[in-house]
Design an enzyme around this catalytic site. Structure first.
Site, PDB file in Angstrom:
ATOM      1  N   GLN A 221       0.824  -1.203   0.000  1.00  0.00           N
ATOM      2  CA  GLN A 221       0.000   0.000   0.000  1.00  0.00           C
ATOM      3  C   GLN A 221       0.864   1.261   0.000  1.00  0.00           C
ATOM      4  O   GLN A 221       0.338   2.363  -0.112  1.00  0.00           O
ATOM      5  CB  GLN A 221      -0.910   0.017   1.242  1.00  0.00           C
ATOM      6  CG  GLN A 221      -1.820  -1.190   1.336  1.00  0.00           C
ATOM      7  CD  GLN A 221      -2.637  -1.258   2.613  1.00  0.00           C
ATOM      8  OE1 GLN A 221      -2.778  -2.316   3.191  1.00  0.00           O
ATOM      9  NE2 GLN A 221      -3.202  -0.136   3.064  1.00  0.00           N
ATOM     10  N   ARG A 371      -8.757  -1.729   8.336  1.00  0.00           N
ATOM     11  CA  ARG A 371      -9.594  -0.757   7.648  1.00  0.00           C
ATOM     12  C   ARG A 371      -9.992   0.373   8.586  1.00  0.00           C
ATOM     13  O   ARG A 371     -11.168   0.729   8.705  1.00  0.00           O
ATOM     14  CB  ARG A 371     -10.846  -1.442   7.097  1.00  0.00           C
ATOM     15  CG  ARG A 371     -11.536  -0.610   6.030  1.00  0.00           C
ATOM     16  CD  ARG A 371     -12.743  -1.319   5.462  1.00  0.00           C
ATOM     17  NE  ARG A 371     -13.312  -0.521   4.403  1.00  0.00           N
ATOM     18  CZ  ARG A 371     -13.859  -1.036   3.307  1.00  0.00           C
ATOM     19  NH1 ARG A 371     -13.919  -2.326   3.129  1.00  0.00           N
ATOM     20  NH2 ARG A 371     -14.362  -0.239   2.401  1.00  0.00           N
ATOM     21  N   CYS A 372      -9.009   0.903   9.318  1.00  0.00           N
ATOM     22  CA  CYS A 372      -9.329   2.102  10.111  1.00  0.00           C
ATOM     23  C   CYS A 372      -8.071   2.913  10.285  1.00  0.00           C
ATOM     24  O   CYS A 372      -6.974   2.414  10.097  1.00  0.00           O
ATOM     25  CB  CYS A 372      -9.961   1.753  11.448  1.00  0.00           C
ATOM     26  SG  CYS A 372      -8.824   1.358  12.774  1.00  0.00           S
ATOM     27  N   GLU A 741     -13.001   4.177   5.715  1.00  0.00           N
ATOM     28  CA  GLU A 741     -12.952   3.383   6.934  1.00  0.00           C
ATOM     29  C   GLU A 741     -13.967   3.784   7.987  1.00  0.00           C
ATOM     30  O   GLU A 741     -14.113   3.099   9.000  1.00  0.00           O
ATOM     31  CB  GLU A 741     -11.538   3.479   7.509  1.00  0.00           C
ATOM     32  CG  GLU A 741     -10.511   3.036   6.487  1.00  0.00           C
ATOM     33  CD  GLU A 741      -9.099   3.461   6.813  1.00  0.00           C
ATOM     34  OE1 GLU A 741      -8.185   2.732   6.459  1.00  0.00           O
ATOM     35  OE2 GLU A 741      -8.904   4.525   7.417  1.00  0.00           O
TER      36      GLU A 741
END
Ligand code: FES
Ligand code: FES
Lengths: 787, 167
Positions: A221, A371-372, A741
């Protein structure tokens, strides 16, 4: 939001179809495992079956006797090159391969290099490793006891305590507690979970000995940061940064799990470097679940002090964070516990104090997000659960309770007692909207009726505040590199464009949304703009995509770079039309002369002129760069309401309705935003009801496959009802905030609150997530309910 | 050890892949998914697990959805395989492909080929399914990105398109 551009241009607010779809729909995506090079070798990994053990011998003889097995690499081999250990992003050390002891079940022990993946796997099963078991440290509280075995004997200080971190004013908070009428305390465990993107991690490393250049296709990423890390770690071997090219091709989901550097990457690079062959390493699912970074694992003791009328006054949180055997979290350097001190949430607390202690155990390293944004779900979950518990204890409706305690719309920008400056918000507005959609009063009436009939129904609210878009360079860096992000835009002579970014989409649709931002700013149709990311040789440097930072940083950079281009375009237009710049009017796509709208030049004509007929003294071409350093983070928010029915006989929790009202400021592509919310909600449901990494008392991972680590399928996933309010960010050039998110952050508390709301009258105050049927069944039996 | 003895005998197989005959000689233990991806070089079929749970590897074998990670290439001998690469015809997207993009039923795209192939077979047998039936039909295909909502919409829209085409 009113749209400035027509659909043909497709600027902000249009649900432009995604540019990435045609290749994905036709099997023409290019994911890492699709990369196939001539002469490519395959690397596979021998892993530890024990959580803590001394390696007494590694015998590779039988493996090496298998035709096609070329080498077996051990920690001792790497040690010669000073590569047995590598630094983590949190300045700790992680083993690439162990030299003497293993620290978790599933840890990399040796690597086998072979001509194809089946032979490599044969080699892995033929490597004989002998271990002398050591006592594992599994429980982080046990780890902190004086007589606990030490996880990290390699460190000078013989302790399992990694660091202590705190924010807020301890003594003023203690004083607030001592004078408060009501104090409520709850222990809340947020278990270890795993992102489990459907594509696992892997890479293909290609060392070209002639060009002396390393190319790595990698599931990452953050390709640019990874390139710098490789240069820093392997610089002593002659790998300089200009000789390293990291390519992050199509990525099959990231969610934070593809930020860290895993030993497999390093091994593939080392193997290619040593053999001169391209080397592929792709982990299987079990390796992915057992060894890749986990998320959460926070043991939280939370306390709220409140007035009898329900005004929350002070928040005190003490947390033990289980980091596994090394601190390999991916937080900005200054924040070992991430942004956990957003834990006052949407509420106007006057006093707060939060402390976290990081602890080593014999578990895999990590501490990434799921996902945060950095540790935000933990913070939101804690405060939203506490708000509900206090409300219930004082017998105040949880919605009314929240309305009373919210930061008010007129208080923005709002400075939280823990030091954040919230950019904008209307928490009341979002909750009101959610209550209206779900018809909250009717739902409460129904609940009362059902309860009279002995049925269990619960309603849960979560009114969360997110904090995304790291980050302002004053506070945010990774390994010292400031967390800006970048855009390079070049308009071609024919008015088409290419734009490159330092971020990297993993499914979020950047190729589409970034093009829309440029379309919005320059009036060039989004379909005429190519967007590229992920190749460090061509894209501008940036810190990558995680923590919902792409729109707040690179998206802003796209707007700023576009505006630089527009400035130059204006000068060219004034030259072409022979009027002063002040006499020009802009509408998306063209400049015209004020009062004489027929005298105009389109952006395409201006682009052509930039190469063919530009003013004397001006540089030719039409391009611009921006490295955007955001002045602040963005604070998306929302209110979720969940209604559940509980089966008294089985303990099964059924989500009947889930209404999600999100606010991410101005929206670039509504279709994509809604898709992000759907996905986020499902990854909020997952830890609330299903997912947990479980270890037995010996540190064995009991959840190493999708048979025991339960991702939601379409059957468990409810219908998500979504809506939006729009409160623009005042500092973002487009008024936008991150959205990827929010839903993961907000959803778990809504579900847990709903379950506890259904059971509160039976004396249940808390059930730790994942709320399985078994836990609910047990809680019902403990409360004397039998059916 | 004698290297010859450990060399597994190769088996020659013939399949029809997306309408084209293909012949190859393979190890008996070669999984069909690797045969498709690595021997025949069609990489649209993906791998997401080792326990037959995720469905990223779903293909059609004689028209039936099969998780190609759970069968050997030799078992496909003499049979017809359809992969995602075989869905569009003459440059025109299959209705399910069109529906997936229109309804935003894909994000990272990794689960998408399997999701669509499951759908093609399902909608053939059940041209007008209920939402609950669709949810059950895709419960063997995991998606981590979309939350399934738009995948279900894509199935519904593809069903309508296919009904129209059949009418
Ligand atoms: S790879 Fe075949 S089911 Fe997961
Ligand atoms: S779109 Fe990413 S897994 Fe389904």
């Amino acid at each position: 939001m009113t749209m400035r551009t027509p659909p043909e241009i497709g600027g902000m607010g249009h649900s432009v179809p995604r540019k990435e779809d045609p290749r994905f729909l036709q099997g023409k995506g290019n994911y890492v495992d699709d990369v196939k090079l001539p002469g490519m070798l395959h690397l596979d990994i021998v892993r530890s079956p024990l959580a803590h053990a001394r390696i007494t011998s590694i015998n590779a003889e039988k493996a090496l006797a298998i035709p096609g097995v070329l080498a077996v690499i051990t920690g001792k081999d790497l040690e010669q090159y000073n590569l047995a250990w590598m630094p983590t992003l949190m300045s700790d050390l992680q083993m690439v391969l162990p030299v003497d002891t293993v620290k978790f079940d599933g840890q990399e022990v040796a690597a086998v290099l072979a001509t194809d993946r089946y032979t490599a796997a044969d080699g892995v099963s033929a490597v004989e490793v002998e271990y002398e078991p050591l006592e594992p440290v599994v429980n982080p509280f046990r780890a902190l006891e004086a007589d606990s075995p030490i996880v990290r004997e390699d460190k000078e200080e013989k302790t399992n305590h990694i660091w202590h971190w705190e924010a807020g004013d301890r003594s003023s908070t203690d004083r607030a507690f001592s004078r408060s009428a009501v104090t409520v305390k709850e222990d809340i465990y947020i278990p270890r979970i795993h992102v489990s993107s459907i594509e696992t991690c892997g890479c293909v490393a290609q060392w070209d000995a002639v060009q002396e250049k390393l190319t790595v296709w990698m599931t990452t990423q953050a390709p640019h940061a990874i390139r710098t890390v490789i240069a820093l770690v392997a610089g002593h071997l002659g790998l300089a940064e200009h000789k390293i090219r990291v390519i992050s091709p199509d990525i099959g989901g990231g969610f934070g799990g593809k930020v860290p550097v895993y030993p497999g990457y390093v091994l593939a690079i080392a193997a290619s470097f040593l053999t001169g062959h391209p080397v592929k390493w792709v982990e299987d699912r079990m390796e992915n679940l057992m060894a890749d970074s986990f998320a959460r694992d926070y043991h939280i003791a939370a306390e709220v002090a409140a007035r009898q009328d329900g005004t929350m006054e002070a928040l005190r949180i003490k947390t033990v964070a289980d980091h596994g055997y090394t601190d390999a979290a991916c937080n900005p350097s200054q924040f070992p516990a991430g942004l956990f001190h957003i834990c006052t949430g949407s509420y106007d607390f006057k006093d707060a104090f939060v402390e976290v202690d990081g602890v080593y155990t014999n578990k895999p390293p990590g501490g990434i997000a799921y996902r945060c944004s950095f540790r935000v779900t933990e913070a939101v979950y804690a405060v939203e659960r506490m708000a509900d518990i206090v409300a219930h204890q004082l017998n105040i409706d949880p919605a009314e309770f929240r309305m009373k305690n919210f930061v008010k719309p007129e208080s923005f920008p709002y400075r939280s007692v823990l030091g954040w400056e919230y950019d904008s918000g209307d928490y009341q507005g979002a909750l009101e909207r959610a209550m209206e959609i779900i018809d909250y009063p009717a739902l409460r009436r129904e609940q009362a009726e059902r309860r009279d009939r002995g049925e269990l129904m619960g309603i849960g609210i979560s009114s969360f505040t997110e904090i995304v878009g790291a980050g302002p360079s004053r506070h945010f860096d990774i390994l010292g590199i400031k967390m800006f992000d970048s855009a390079d835009i070049r308009i071609h002579p024919t008015g088409k464009a290419i734009a490159r970014f330092g971020t990297k989409s993993q499914g979020q649709g950047h190729e589409t949304t970034y093009a829309q931002i440029i379309a919005e700013e320059l009036g060039i149709p989004a379909s005429d703009i190519t967007v590229e990311e992920g190749d460090t040789d061509t894209a501008p440097y940036g810190l990558g995509t995680y923590a919902s930072r792409s729109t707040p940083t690179a998206g802003a950079a796209a707007a700023v770079a576009s505006r630089k281009i527009l400035d130059k375009a204006r000068t060219i237009a004034s030259y072409l039309l022979d009027v002063s710049e002040e006499d020009l009017e802009w509408e998306p796509g063209k400049f015209s002369v004020r009062g004489a709208p027929d005298r105009a030049r389109t952006i395409q004509e201006i682009a052509f002129a930039a190469y063919t007929d530009h003013p004397l003294g001006m540089e030719a071409g039409l391009e611009a760069h921006s490295s955007y350093d955001p002045p602040n983070l963005t604070y998306p928010f929302g209110s979720y309401i969940c209604a559940v029915d509980i089966d008294k006989g089985t303990g099964e929790v059924k989500i009947r309705r889930f209404v999600a009202v999100d606010d991410c400021g101005n929206v670039i592509n509504p279709m994509i935003v809604e898709g992000q919310v759907h996905g986020g909600l499902t990854m909020g449901l997952a830890p609330a009801l299903l997912e947990e990494m479980v270890y037995d008392e010996n540190g064995n991972n009991l959840t190493g496959t999708f048979m025991d680590y339960l991702l939601p399928t379409a059957v468990e996933t409810p219908v998500w009802e979504t809506d939006r309010t729009v409160t623009p960010s005042p500092h973002h050039p487009l008024g936008a905030k991150g959205i990827g998110e929010s839903a993961t952050v907000g959803a778990p508390a809504a579900i847990a609150n709903a379950v506890v709301d259904a059971l509160w009258h039976l004396g249940v105050r808390n059930i730790d997530i994942p709320i399985t049927s078994a836990k609910v069944w047990q809680a019902l039996r403990d409360a004397g309910v039998d059916e | 050890m004698t290297t010859e003895a450990s060399q597994p005998a190769m088996v020659s197989i013939r399949v029809t892949l997306n309408g084209t005959e293909q012949e190859a000689s393979v190890e008996p233990r070669l999984l069909l998914v690797h045969f498709i991806r690595e021997t025949l070089n069609l990489t649209g079929t993906h791998i997401g697990c080792d326990t037959t749970h995720c469905g990223a590897c779903t293909i059609l074998l004689d028209g039936t959805p099969v998780k190609s990670c759970t069968i050997f290439a030799v078992q496909a001998d003499g049979r017809e395989i359809t992969t995602v690469e075989g869905l569009a015809a003459g440059g025109v997207l299959h209705p399910i492909q069109a529906a997936f993009t229109e309804e935003h039923g894909l994000q990272c795209g990794f689960c998408t080929p399997g999701m669509m192939l499951t759908g093609v077979a399902f909608l053939e047998n059940n041209p007008d399914p209920s939402e609950a039936e669709i949810r059950r039909a895709i419960s063997g295909n995991l998606c981590r990105c979309t939350g399934y909502v738009n995948i279900i919409k894509a199935y519904q829209s593809a069903a309508a398109k296919l009904r129209e085409r059949g009418a």
